[in-house]
Design an enzyme around this catalytic site. Sequence first.
Site, PDB file in Angstrom:
ATOM      1  CG  ASP A 476      -2.219   0.693   1.029  1.00  0.00           C
ATOM      2  OD1 ASP A 476      -2.316   1.497   0.095  1.00  0.00           O
ATOM      3  OD2 ASP A 476      -3.157   0.462   1.821  1.00  0.00           O
ATOM      4  CG  ASP A 538      -9.446   2.456  -0.273  1.00  0.00           C
ATOM      5  OD1 ASP A 538      -9.063   1.288  -0.445  1.00  0.00           O
ATOM      6  OD2 ASP A 538      -8.767   3.314   0.320  1.00  0.00           O
TER       7      ASP A 538
HETATM    8  C1  GLA Z   1      -5.726   1.910   2.188  1.00  0.00           C
HETATM    9  C2  GLA Z   1      -6.162   0.715   1.362  1.00  0.00           C
HETATM   10  C3  GLA Z   1      -7.216  -0.060   2.088  1.00  0.00           C
HETATM   11  C4  GLA Z   1      -6.679  -0.503   3.437  1.00  0.00           C
HETATM   12  C5  GLA Z   1      -6.201   0.701   4.230  1.00  0.00           C
HETATM   13  C6  GLA Z   1      -5.501   0.279   5.489  1.00  0.00           C
HETATM   14  O1  GLA Z   1      -6.714   2.863   2.267  1.00  0.00           O
HETATM   15  O2  GLA Z   1      -6.607   1.108   0.110  1.00  0.00           O
HETATM   16  O3  GLA Z   1      -7.629  -1.173   1.335  1.00  0.00           O
HETATM   17  O4  GLA Z   1      -5.619  -1.409   3.225  1.00  0.00           O
HETATM   18  O5  GLA Z   1      -5.307   1.501   3.468  1.00  0.00           O
HETATM   19  O6  GLA Z   1      -5.052   1.350   6.227  1.00  0.00           O
END
Ligand code: GLA
Length: 716
Positions: A476, A538
């Site tokens: 990420d 997301d």
């Molecule tokens: C990002 C990712 C999510 C999750 C969060 C965790 O927003 O896109 O899928 O993994 O971080 O903090």
Amino acid sequence: MSIFYVPETKQFYLHTKHTSYVMELYDNHLAHSYWGSRINKLPNLEYYYPFRFGASFSATDIPERLFNSTDKLRQEYPTYGTGDMRNPALQVENASGDSITRLRYESHRIFNGKPALSGLPATYGEDCETLEITLTDALTGVTAVLYYTVFPEKDVLTRSVRVENRGNKPCTLENVASFCLDLHQDGFEVIHLHGAWAKERHIQRIPQSAATMVFDSKRGASSHNENPFIALVHPETTEDYGDAYGFCLMYSGSFSAEVSAEQYGSTRVKMGIQPLGFSWELKPGESFQSPEAILVYSDCGLGEMSRRFHKIIRENVCRGKFRDAERPILINNWEATYFNFNQEKILALAERAKAIGVDLMVLDDGWFGKRDQDNCSLGDWVVDRRKLPDGLEALCKKVNEMGMQFGLWFEPEMVSPDSNLYRNHPDWCIHTENRPRTLGRRQLILDLTRPEVCDYIIDAVCTVLNSCPISYVKWDMNRNMTEIPRKGFAHQYILGLYRILEEITSRFPDVLFESCSGGGGRFDAGMLYYMPQTWTSDDTDAVERLYIQEGTGLVYPISTMGAHISAVPNHQVGRTTPVTFRSKVAMMGRFGLELDLDKLSEETLDTLAKEIAQYKIYQQDIHHGDLYRLLSPYKGRTAAYEIISDKRVLVFIMNITGAPCQVPLRLKLRGLEPDKQYKDTSTGIIYEGRTLMGAGIPLDTRSDYRDFLTVFEICS
Ligand code: GLA
């Protein structure tokens, strides 16, 4: 042979199965002649301009010829200072302080295959041929080595440039486009993928303006807001008809794509690293390599353009075992628990998931340091024993003993101010002396231009991956750059990132890597070279995902788009949709789950088990087949997609909102062979391809959030 040079006419021909790209040496300028459907022979440029084409305000450096100024010539790699007043592809500040570059043809070479680009992702493969053309400035020694590679069977062309300083004084590059192209007309429509966090890559189609249109990112990442992809089409171009010129930059940092209409009726398109904040000093003997761009032309509309991008990205961008291998179906605990989990909860989730056919349990954010919120611990990749008292190894072992694989979330490029890493190395983050360090999601970005920081990241991630059999990593990246200390830094960062990714992914060839950046904030072909899938957004709402996935799918294949069934009411938009609808939308990507199975009824779990079993049968067809977009959610209440693989034809229909249906509607299929027989697996009835394409299949548009999957076996 796909590439050849004709000395008599001074033309370069680059052919693919259905397309041709032609250039001409015009008084040693490299001029653009043609890009379009396949032709065998093209008249010289002057044929198209049977009159002397004069204009007082176009300065003249080629007086004897019809195009007596570079300002009128369609060019392949234009520069500033000797007559072309349009936006240059290359901008150099010379040692003498001027910005003049005068590139002229020096030599060329044609060879099989294509060279790798040092430190950068690039398409690869044996099924291609490359043309290298060297243009040089006789005074300064600034030299552009242009690379054109054709993948003839895939109807794809790639371009990049290496700029060399062959002079004896230093110079500074201020703008280096990966490619530039002067198309012989204007009046296009421009398609770009616009968005924001949780609504990435929405398709925008806008008329070309008379000015310069810029689509870019200045964020240090390719971004949620604009994707490094644009297409030029004619107003009449549709899914199946008309010209489409697509451009995809294989780069994960700040970029710029420009479309400029110019005074004499042509259109200049160029793409490359974002010039704002860029500069690169080249000492004598040094060189600079640009990122690569993938260029696709289709004369049968956007559908064919997308299929060509899909194939090249699937087969010549993505690498490693998981390029072709079946990928595990995963469950991710993020939307099920957020930071609030413990070992018991993860094991319970894994057990339920296993029972319905899931292969892989992914533990998301919150397993390390003391991270109960997003305000701490990034950089300290040590397990939090409060949540996981027996450690990662024991958790992984228990999950493995259930017959499931185990995967883990990391955000390796980041550091929280509240972390041991930051306390020990406060200077390791991106910062500028004497300025406050602006936080984003309460975190800072590590400075990947420093080799010792890259080494730390490699070591920290590899230590965890070596500690237990981790089969999957979600990589990420959750903020963009501020306080960038110097010009050129953002690109150096990306080079550092690519070094880290190359090192870690090649050390762990059996691990499936998925990239992520607050969802799809870094969904680009550069990242896909290292990690074959990306968490698309997301936003996990099935309806919102239809728009996001269709936009993403304009260029990137289904096999690259992470898509999960999540809870209802949906956490981002509050919408409630049936589980089968959510499932079909997730099947149009890398299918997975992201919800608390403990909260579901037995009936829903049963349905999920059936959906998973069905997906397992078709997953390879979906990911390696050819996609036809039959009905777009951007245009109506129903989305419909057809996928044709070697064995089957799958038709997904998703009604968003129901429409009254007074007459029986029909959905015509596409891309089938008219004489071939196709057997509907639910009725056993066999149809000819021409029937399914001519008369279609029934389309039931009644009721909201309804999904249908029709499967035809291809009879041999
Ligand atoms: C990002 C990712 C999510 C999750 C969060 C965790 O927003 O896109 O899928 O993994 O971080 O903090």
